[in-house]
Design a protein around this motif. Structure first.
Motif, PDB file in Angstrom:
ATOM      1  N   SER A 151      51.771  25.893  37.262  1.00  0.00           N
ATOM      2  CA  SER A 151      52.006  27.329  37.136  1.00  0.00           C
ATOM      3  C   SER A 151      52.649  27.872  38.402  1.00  0.00           C
ATOM      4  CB  SER A 151      50.677  28.069  36.882  1.00  0.00           C
ATOM      5  OG  SER A 151      50.101  27.639  35.668  1.00  0.00           O
ATOM      6  N   ALA A 152      53.472  28.909  38.237  1.00  0.00           N
ATOM      7  CA  ALA A 152      54.133  29.591  39.348  1.00  0.00           C
ATOM      8  C   ALA A 152      55.133  28.704  40.060  1.00  0.00           C
ATOM      9  CB  ALA A 152      53.116  30.127  40.348  1.00  0.00           C
ATOM     10  N   GLY A 153      55.519  27.597  39.431  1.00  0.00           N
ATOM     11  CA  GLY A 153      56.543  26.741  39.991  1.00  0.00           C
ATOM     12  C   GLY A 153      57.813  26.837  39.176  1.00  0.00           C
ATOM     13  N   THR A 154      58.707  25.895  39.383  1.00  0.00           N
ATOM     14  CA  THR A 154      59.989  25.921  38.684  1.00  0.00           C
ATOM     15  C   THR A 154      59.966  25.124  37.389  1.00  0.00           C
ATOM     16  OG1 THR A 154      60.713  24.055  40.063  1.00  0.00           O
ATOM     17  CG2 THR A 154      61.300  26.265  40.801  1.00  0.00           C
ATOM     18  N   ALA A 155      58.833  24.492  37.082  1.00  0.00           N
ATOM     19  CA  ALA A 155      58.724  23.703  35.859  1.00  0.00           C
ATOM     20  C   ALA A 155      58.446  24.598  34.652  1.00  0.00           C
ATOM     21  CB  ALA A 155      57.613  22.665  36.001  1.00  0.00           C
ATOM     22  N   GLY A 156      58.610  24.025  33.469  1.00  0.00           N
ATOM     23  CA  GLY A 156      58.353  24.762  32.242  1.00  0.00           C
ATOM     24  C   GLY A 156      57.165  24.185  31.500  1.00  0.00           C
ATOM     25  N   GLY A 157      57.212  24.231  30.159  1.00  0.00           N
ATOM     26  CA  GLY A 157      56.102  23.759  29.352  1.00  0.00           C
ATOM     27  C   GLY A 157      54.957  24.754  29.331  1.00  0.00           C
ATOM     28  N   ILE A 158      53.864  24.359  28.706  1.00  0.00           N
ATOM     29  CA  ILE A 158      52.703  25.247  28.671  1.00  0.00           C
ATOM     30  C   ILE A 158      51.950  25.225  29.997  1.00  0.00           C
ATOM     31  CG2 ILE A 158      52.450  24.998  26.177  1.00  0.00           C
ATOM     32  CD1 ILE A 158      50.042  23.150  26.740  1.00  0.00           C
ATOM     33  N   LYS A 159      52.303  24.317  30.872  1.00  0.00           N
ATOM     34  CA  LYS A 159      51.757  24.132  32.223  1.00  0.00           C
ATOM     35  C   LYS A 159      50.526  23.220  32.203  1.00  0.00           C
ATOM     36  CE  LYS A 159      54.710  27.270  33.600  1.00  0.00           C
ATOM     37  NZ  LYS A 159      56.005  26.915  34.208  1.00  0.00           N
ATOM     38  N   VAL A 160      50.414  22.434  33.260  1.00  0.00           N
ATOM     39  CA  VAL A 160      49.281  21.510  33.365  1.00  0.00           C
ATOM     40  C   VAL A 160      47.971  22.255  33.505  1.00  0.00           C
ATOM     41  CG1 VAL A 160      50.618  19.594  34.309  1.00  0.00           C
ATOM     42  CG2 VAL A 160      49.683  21.304  35.856  1.00  0.00           C
ATOM     43  N   THR A 161      48.006  23.462  34.078  1.00  0.00           N
ATOM     44  CA  THR A 161      46.774  24.240  34.198  1.00  0.00           C
ATOM     45  C   THR A 161      46.260  24.651  32.821  1.00  0.00           C
ATOM     46  OG1 THR A 161      48.232  26.114  34.663  1.00  0.00           O
ATOM     47  CG2 THR A 161      47.090  25.130  36.516  1.00  0.00           C
ATOM     48  N   THR A 162      47.183  25.020  31.937  1.00  0.00           N
ATOM     49  CA  THR A 162      46.781  25.375  30.573  1.00  0.00           C
ATOM     50  C   THR A 162      46.185  24.176  29.862  1.00  0.00           C
ATOM     51  OG1 THR A 162      48.556  27.021  30.447  1.00  0.00           O
ATOM     52  CG2 THR A 162      47.605  26.275  28.366  1.00  0.00           C
ATOM     53  N   PHE A 163      46.888  23.044  29.931  1.00  0.00           N
ATOM     54  CA  PHE A 163      46.417  21.826  29.273  1.00  0.00           C
ATOM     55  C   PHE A 163      45.092  21.357  29.869  1.00  0.00           C
ATOM     56  CE2 PHE A 163      46.334  17.163  28.856  1.00  0.00           C
ATOM     57  CZ  PHE A 163      46.457  17.042  27.475  1.00  0.00           C
ATOM     58  N   GLY A 164      45.006  21.360  31.197  1.00  0.00           N
ATOM     59  CA  GLY A 164      43.780  20.920  31.849  1.00  0.00           C
ATOM     60  C   GLY A 164      42.604  21.829  31.551  1.00  0.00           C
TER      61      GLY A 164
END
Length: 455
Positions: free
Chosen positions: A316-329
């Motif tokens: 989150s808050a980076g330049t990556a996309g997707g649902i984010k690893v924080t959401t998945f985790g």
């Protein structure tokens, strides 16, 4: 007694943009519009002719949303001016329109109002309004410093190993450094980085830039302060680091094993080179978009693993996309707590608020709905198979930029659908949904509780 006087039209219109999410969405839309206009100029193409409007819109959206999908080859179709526009759009999209606006406000006026701080907080995901000005400065400094270091390493490698001239090596180094750190995946090479599949200097340097940009600025700053004290890390940092390491390892193992004997991908490589290619592929599916092997030649199991990794994305808050690893985790912790019969969701010695759990669930379900719906539409208007179409849709929505090679041959209506997916994926499904709402609605009463059968 409420006033029955109707407010002026200008005041009603201003109310529509009180929520920061609305301004962020409008800012990205404005950047896409400006980029489309600039790329539509004759000077933006090598032929000197105006680019097709759909191609200009698609490229501008892909650049601002740091995706990397292209309908025309970046290195041969766009002129130096066009490539410069793309690079600036990538940088603007990576840092965030609101982050740039906040920086300019600080530099010009040395003052930052509460409203501006709130907008910047929504974009930078900072946890305190008082820290926004410092956070923005650190974001820009960290981004430019990282890009400069990566550009230097790449330029030196291009010049010394591949005999490029100093100017060409420097240009390629800067272009790929900005594209890598911002997880964009744009390349001046028609085959991306396929020609460097066995070169660890280029592969590992690009991968390091992608990982740093994808971790998220709050996580990077916290790791810089307390990397020796994991016990003091926040919940977000704990989840982001753990999930990033786990997913990188998972992807490396899957790609290496699945493609080990594939003559069109990893087959011709030796053992260490296969491992390097597997790690690079695992890193790039985390929304970076570069590829060192032919994506269209991947086996079905690799395509499925790519879909999963792309959908999850980065921090989150980076330049990556997707649902984010924080959401998945976070959803994984929710599932674990539910299976154990616990009423609270705990990460380390911290309890995760119910509002965070609902937000993670909303993002995941909205994202699944967007991917499934777009996949169904593309299947209806094209003749491509499900695995190829699903890969393209997930790549666009998760702002990855990888493709099996069908992007340039899609009909205009499919390109426009991918534009919508890239835009929605960059600003976030939940942000987009809240941006469309005119106001927050607080319920002033509670209804009687009634349980229902689940499952």
């Amino acid at each position: 007694m409420p006033s029955l006087t109707r407010r002026p039209a200008w005041q009603r219109r201003s109310d529509r943009f009180r929520h920061p999410a609305q301004v962020i969405a409008a800012g990205f839309a404005a950047a896409v519009a400006v980029g489309t206009g600039l790329l539509s100029l004759p000077a933006a193409t090598r032929s000197g002719e105006r680019a097709d409007l759909v191609d200009a819109l698609f490229t501008a959206t892909s650049a601002v949303c740091v995706t990397g999908l292209v309908t025309v080859d970046t290195g041969t179709y766009w002129s130096g001016f066009g490539q410069a526009v793309i690079l600036l759009l990538i940088q603007a999209g990576g840092l965030g329109i609101m982050t740039l606006a906040t920086l300019f406000t600080v530099l010009l006026s040395r003052r930052l109002g509460v409203r501006a701080r709130f907008l910047a907080q929504a974009e930078t995901k900072s946890l305190s309004l008082d820290d926004v000005r410092g956070v923005v400065r650190r974001i820009v400094l960290f981004s430019l410093t990282t890009e400069a270091v990566v550009a230097t390493v790449l330029a030196v490698r291009f010049a010394t190993r591949y005999d490029e001239s100093f100017g060409a090596a420097l240009y390629d180094g800067v272009f790929h450094a900005v594209s890598a750190f911002n997880n964009a995946g744009f390349s001046t090479r028609a085959d991306s980085l396929v020609g460097y599949v066995t070169d660890p200097w280029i592969n590992l340097t690009v991968a390091a830039a992608v990982i740093l940009g994808g971790l998220g600025f709050p996580v990077v700053f916290e790791l810089a302060r307390a990397w020796r004290r994991p016990a003091t890390w926040s919940v977000m940092t704990r989840i982001t680091v753990a999930m990033t390491v786990a997913l990188l390892a998972f992807g490396t193992v899957v790609f290496t094993l699945a493609e080990f004997s594939n003559p069109e991908t990893f087959g011709p490589l030796d053992g260490p080179e296969k491992l390097l290619a597997g790690f690079f592929a695992s890193t790039m599916t985390r929304t970076a978009g570069f590829n060192s092997i032919d994506i269209g030649a991947l086996r079905p199991e690799s395509l499925l693993a790519s879909d999963v990794l792309m959908f999850i994305g980065g921090g989150s808050a980076g330049t990556a996309g997707g649902i984010k690893v924080t959401t998945f985790g976070l959803l994984a912790f929710v599932l674990w707590s539910e299976m154990r019969g616990e009423t609270d969701v705990n990460v380390g010695r911290r309890r995760v608020p119910t509002s965070n759990q609902r937000q993670a669930l909303a993002i995941a379900l909205l994202s699944v709905g967007a991917v499934v719906g777009a996949t169904a539409v593309l299947l209806a208007i094209t003749s491509y198979s499900l695995d190829v179409v699903l890969f393209e849709v997930v790549s666009a929505f998760a702002t990855v930029g990888l493709s099996t090679g069908i992007t340039g041959s899609l009909p205009p209506e499919a390109d426009l659908l991918l534009v919508v997916l890239m835009f929605a994926g960059r600003i976030g499904p939940l942000t987009l949904a809240s941006a469309l709402a005119l106001r927050d609605r607080d319920r002033r009463f509670e209804l009687p509780e009634e349980r229902t059968i689940v499952g």
